[in-house]
Design a protein around this motif. Structure first.
Motif, PDB file in Angstrom:
ATOM      1  N   HIS A 123     -94.784  25.464  31.653  1.00  0.00           N
ATOM      2  CA  HIS A 123     -94.698  24.222  30.889  1.00  0.00           C
ATOM      3  C   HIS A 123     -93.908  24.398  29.606  1.00  0.00           C
ATOM      4  N   SER A 124     -94.067  25.541  28.938  1.00  0.00           N
ATOM      5  CA  SER A 124     -93.304  25.762  27.697  1.00  0.00           C
ATOM      6  C   SER A 124     -91.819  25.896  27.992  1.00  0.00           C
ATOM      7  N   SER A 125     -91.475  26.429  29.172  1.00  0.00           N
ATOM      8  CA  SER A 125     -90.068  26.568  29.552  1.00  0.00           C
ATOM      9  C   SER A 125     -89.447  25.232  29.935  1.00  0.00           C
ATOM     10  N   SER A 126     -90.258  24.338  30.512  1.00  0.00           N
ATOM     11  CA  SER A 126     -89.726  23.061  30.992  1.00  0.00           C
ATOM     12  C   SER A 126     -89.774  21.966  29.930  1.00  0.00           C
ATOM     13  N   LYS A 127     -90.484  22.211  28.825  1.00  0.00           N
ATOM     14  CA  LYS A 127     -90.597  21.217  27.755  1.00  0.00           C
ATOM     15  C   LYS A 127     -90.118  21.820  26.453  1.00  0.00           C
ATOM     16  N   LYS A 128     -88.821  21.924  26.307  1.00  0.00           N
ATOM     17  CA  LYS A 128     -88.243  22.507  25.107  1.00  0.00           C
ATOM     18  C   LYS A 128     -88.583  21.626  23.899  1.00  0.00           C
ATOM     19  N   GLY A 129     -88.981  22.280  22.812  1.00  0.00           N
ATOM     20  CA  GLY A 129     -89.308  21.543  21.591  1.00  0.00           C
ATOM     21  C   GLY A 129     -90.773  21.165  21.510  1.00  0.00           C
ATOM     22  N   ASN A 130     -91.538  21.355  22.592  1.00  0.00           N
ATOM     23  CA  ASN A 130     -92.968  21.059  22.581  1.00  0.00           C
ATOM     24  C   ASN A 130     -93.722  22.333  22.941  1.00  0.00           C
ATOM     25  N   SER A 131     -94.345  22.949  21.914  1.00  0.00           N
ATOM     26  CA  SER A 131     -95.016  24.229  22.106  1.00  0.00           C
ATOM     27  C   SER A 131     -96.490  24.084  22.463  1.00  0.00           C
ATOM     28  N   ASP A 132     -96.981  22.836  22.520  1.00  0.00           N
ATOM     29  CA  ASP A 132     -98.396  22.634  22.829  1.00  0.00           C
ATOM     30  C   ASP A 132     -98.670  23.030  24.278  1.00  0.00           C
ATOM     31  N   PRO A 133     -99.697  23.855  24.521  1.00  0.00           N
ATOM     32  CA  PRO A 133    -100.046  24.181  25.907  1.00  0.00           C
ATOM     33  C   PRO A 133    -100.593  22.948  26.598  1.00  0.00           C
TER      34      PRO A 133
END
Length: 240
Positions: A123-133
């Motif tokens: 999820h962190s790789s697919s949502k750049k700019g959003n570090s929330d798990p």
């Protein structure tokens, strides 16, 4: 044993939150930990003990939670070894995750940490700019099998503290309420993240892989188009 089924206080609906919402839930865990039994218990309120462990299904179910009409799409994974691309597509599809292990199977418990890290990484790789798990809950199933227990409640609680994820120890067989509490708790975690990061739940395109997974709508399964499992028809398990 202290109860761990106190649900969080329902969030007040802001003016921008729609009265209904579709959420995608992925149920992960090794085979035979009770993922399908838990999902069907939530949808139908009935416990069925035997399933084909190779089947994967997306269940569609509508329910009301704290005044919200919630449309659940629940991906019940098979829990078998599969290549990286397949598991990545399934994790990218989900908005929230239920990671299940059996208290009678130490190997399934050891798998939880790997699955949590995998979900966070993809999820962190697919949502750049959003570090929330992404929202997750850890579920220890089969609490009723005390004589076969290999994982203590304390083990589960310590793991959840390490991973900083909510933890529930349940018996899918003995308690429908405990099973429902798991899905409701995950929904509250989703809404909490939605309030703090609205872009987290932007609807994503569905891959060809996900389109191939069979779907069952709990509200229409009584009709003639209800898909049949190898052991019986799904419509036989719906409440009268």
């Amino acid at each position: 044993m202290s109860s761990n089924f106190t649900l969080p206080r329902p969030l007040r609906r802001s003016g921008s939150l729609p009265p209904s919402r579709t959420v995608r839930v992925v149920v992960l865990g090794q085979g035979a930990v009770g993922k399908t039994a838990m999902t069907v218990r939530f949808i139908t309120k009935r416990f069925i003990g035997e399933y084909d462990p190779t089947l994967e299904t997306i269940y569609r179910h509508e329910t009301s939670i704290s005044g919200d009409v919630v449309h659940f799409e629940i991906l019940d994974t098979a829990g078998q070894e599969e290549d990286t691309l397949l598991i990545e597509e399934k994790i990218k599809w989900g908005d929230g995750f239920i990671i299940v292990y059996s208290v009678t199977d130490r190997c399934s418990f050891d798998e939880v940490m790997r699955l949590c890290f995998l979900v966070n990484h993809i999820h962190s790789s697919s949502k750049k700019g959003n570090s929330d798990p992404p929202p997750m809950v850890i579920v220890a199933n089969k609490r009723d099998l005390q004589f076969d227990r290999m994982v203590s409640t304390e083990d589960g609680e310590n793991l959840s503290k390490t991973l900083k994820q909510p933890f529930y120890e349940i018996s899918t067989r003995d308690s429908c309420e405990e099973t429902v509490a798991v899905f409701h708790a995950l929904y509250y975690e989703m809404m909490k993240q939605l309030n703090s990061s609205p872009t987290s739940f932007r609807r994503r395109a569905v891959s060809k892989l996900m389109e191939k997974i069979p779907k069952i709508h709990s509200n229409s399964a009584l009709g003639s188009t209800g898909r049949s499992f190898s052991f019986n028809s799904f419509r036989d398990f719906l409440p009268e």
